[in-house]
Design an enzyme around this catalytic site. Structure first.
Site, PDB file in Angstrom:
ATOM      1  N   HIS A 178      42.810  13.812  20.530  1.00  0.00           N
ATOM      2  CA  HIS A 178      43.574  14.995  20.118  1.00  0.00           C
ATOM      3  C   HIS A 178      43.109  16.197  20.945  1.00  0.00           C
ATOM      4  O   HIS A 178      42.032  16.735  20.736  1.00  0.00           O
ATOM      5  CB  HIS A 178      43.342  15.249  18.626  1.00  0.00           C
ATOM      6  CG  HIS A 178      44.344  16.164  18.004  1.00  0.00           C
ATOM      7  ND1 HIS A 178      45.093  17.068  18.732  1.00  0.00           N
ATOM      8  CD2 HIS A 178      44.735  16.324  16.706  1.00  0.00           C
ATOM      9  CE1 HIS A 178      45.889  17.740  17.909  1.00  0.00           C
ATOM     10  NE2 HIS A 178      45.691  17.303  16.677  1.00  0.00           N
ATOM     11  N   HIS A 181      47.008  21.744  19.635  1.00  0.00           N
ATOM     12  CA  HIS A 181      47.130  22.478  18.378  1.00  0.00           C
ATOM     13  C   HIS A 181      45.955  23.397  18.059  1.00  0.00           C
ATOM     14  O   HIS A 181      45.665  23.678  16.898  1.00  0.00           O
ATOM     15  CB  HIS A 181      47.349  21.509  17.206  1.00  0.00           C
ATOM     16  CG  HIS A 181      48.580  20.690  17.350  1.00  0.00           C
ATOM     17  ND1 HIS A 181      48.773  19.516  16.671  1.00  0.00           N
ATOM     18  CD2 HIS A 181      49.681  20.864  18.128  1.00  0.00           C
ATOM     19  CE1 HIS A 181      49.943  18.991  17.004  1.00  0.00           C
ATOM     20  NE2 HIS A 181      50.505  19.806  17.893  1.00  0.00           N
ATOM     21  N   TYR A 183      42.700  23.028  18.461  1.00  0.00           N
ATOM     22  CA  TYR A 183      41.422  22.462  18.049  1.00  0.00           C
ATOM     23  C   TYR A 183      40.457  22.434  19.239  1.00  0.00           C
ATOM     24  O   TYR A 183      40.724  23.038  20.271  1.00  0.00           O
ATOM     25  CB  TYR A 183      41.648  21.100  17.407  1.00  0.00           C
ATOM     26  CG  TYR A 183      42.503  21.195  16.167  1.00  0.00           C
ATOM     27  CD1 TYR A 183      42.138  22.038  15.115  1.00  0.00           C
ATOM     28  CD2 TYR A 183      43.703  20.493  16.056  1.00  0.00           C
ATOM     29  CE1 TYR A 183      42.930  22.168  13.984  1.00  0.00           C
ATOM     30  CE2 TYR A 183      44.502  20.607  14.921  1.00  0.00           C
ATOM     31  CZ  TYR A 183      44.111  21.449  13.893  1.00  0.00           C
ATOM     32  OH  TYR A 183      44.899  21.577  12.769  1.00  0.00           O
TER      33      TYR A 183
END
Length: 304
Positions: A178, A181, A183
């Site tokens: 990931h 977004h 992060y």
């Protein structure tokens, strides 16, 4: 199908009830989920996710509960209790109450880590375990020497997901890293957040360095055919934007040309738009997430 999971590091969480894959118990518990997906003839990737500064370190009161009730619930003897019996009915006279304090997401109440020491602005709020919302705290910028350790946490989490026990048994079908977004990885990628002056900040190549090291570490552990980085030009929680919509489209087109693997797009696609994206060569695959929540038979509807 992707399944969100935290890393080896227990300090990477920022939401209540997020599953992990850093302990032996968690690794074993995931087997039932993966087996159920495989039994249906599908595949499942484990998403490795570190929230970075989008976390909270503080201690908060979770619940106010009587000591006598705790005796029944937890089997503990806490504080002072008196028992009075009348008509064979037990009545508890409570003299004291016990407030439970829990470290929210960061072990020991330490500040969350990031590429920067700039906090997410007060216009955003973080959801706490008790259902309330708190202000994002000031994070601690990782030192240059600390970053390789974080990279290795990604590597170990990938090993936990793919290989179980001593028999190197294939488990999850792959790993999604990931990097979107707002992060941790995105906090390195976006120049609106990353204000570093070392080799992990400044130029685009430097800002991509952390992601590239994570990808290389995971690939070295489980193979490139089982690794999928996730990136978005759009963002949330102050993740920043590369520029105008035209510039963002140009960036994604360049990524499409440069990447030699399967290129999958997601977000806002209808059946028609998904088919057009594949037909026009913008993507090899299109994934649907939110539509599945209310349409578990979405595949059959799309085939109709």
């Amino acid at each position: 199908m992707t399944s969100g999971g935290r890393l080896q590091l227990t300090a990477c969480n920022g939401f209540p009830h997020v599953p992990g894959i850093y302990s032996d118990e968690q690794v074993e518990a995931w087997r039932n989920v993966v087996d159920a997906v495989h039994d249906k003839g599908s595949i499942i990737f484990c998403q490795l996710w570190h929230v970075g500064r989008a976390s909270h370190p503080g201690n908060v009161p979770l619940i106010l509960i009587s000591s006598a009730t705790l005796v029944f619930i937890l089997g503990l003897t806490l504080l002072e209790e008196e028992f009075a019996f009348e008509n064979k009915i037990s009545n508890f006279v409570i003299h004291s109450f016990c407030t439970f304090i829990e470290t929210v997401y960061q072990p020991g109440g330490a500040p969350p880590i990031s590429s920067t020491s700039k906090p997410i602005s007060a216009r955003w709020r973080i959801l706490l375990p008790d259902g309330s919302y708190g202000v994002y705290p000031e994070p601690r910028a990782l030192t240059t020497s600390e970053i390789p350790e974080i990279v290795q946490h990604y590597r170990q989490a990938a090993i936990n997901a793919i290989r179980a026990g001593y028999f190197l048994e294939i488990w999850f079908d792959g790993i999604e890293i990931h990097g979107a977004h707002g992060y941790l990885i995105d906090q390195f990628l976006k120049d609106g957040i990353n204000d570093r002056t070392d080799e992990y900040g400044g130029s685009l190549a430097n800002r991509c360095r952390f992601l590239m090291q994570v990808v290389q570490a995971v690939v070295s552990a489980i193979g490139a055919e089982r690794v999928a980085p996730r990136y978005t030009a759009y963002g949330q929680t102050e993740s920043g934007r590369p520029g105008s919509e035209e510039e963002e489209a140009h960036l994604m087109q360049n990524l499409r040309k440069a990447y030699e693997g399967t290129f999958m797009c997601s977000g806002g696609f209808t059946r028609k738009l998904g088919m057009e994206a594949v037909a026009q060569g913008h993507a090899d695959l299109v994934s649907y997430g939110r539509l599945f929540i209310s349409n578990p038979d979405l595949v059959f509807k799309a085939q109709a």
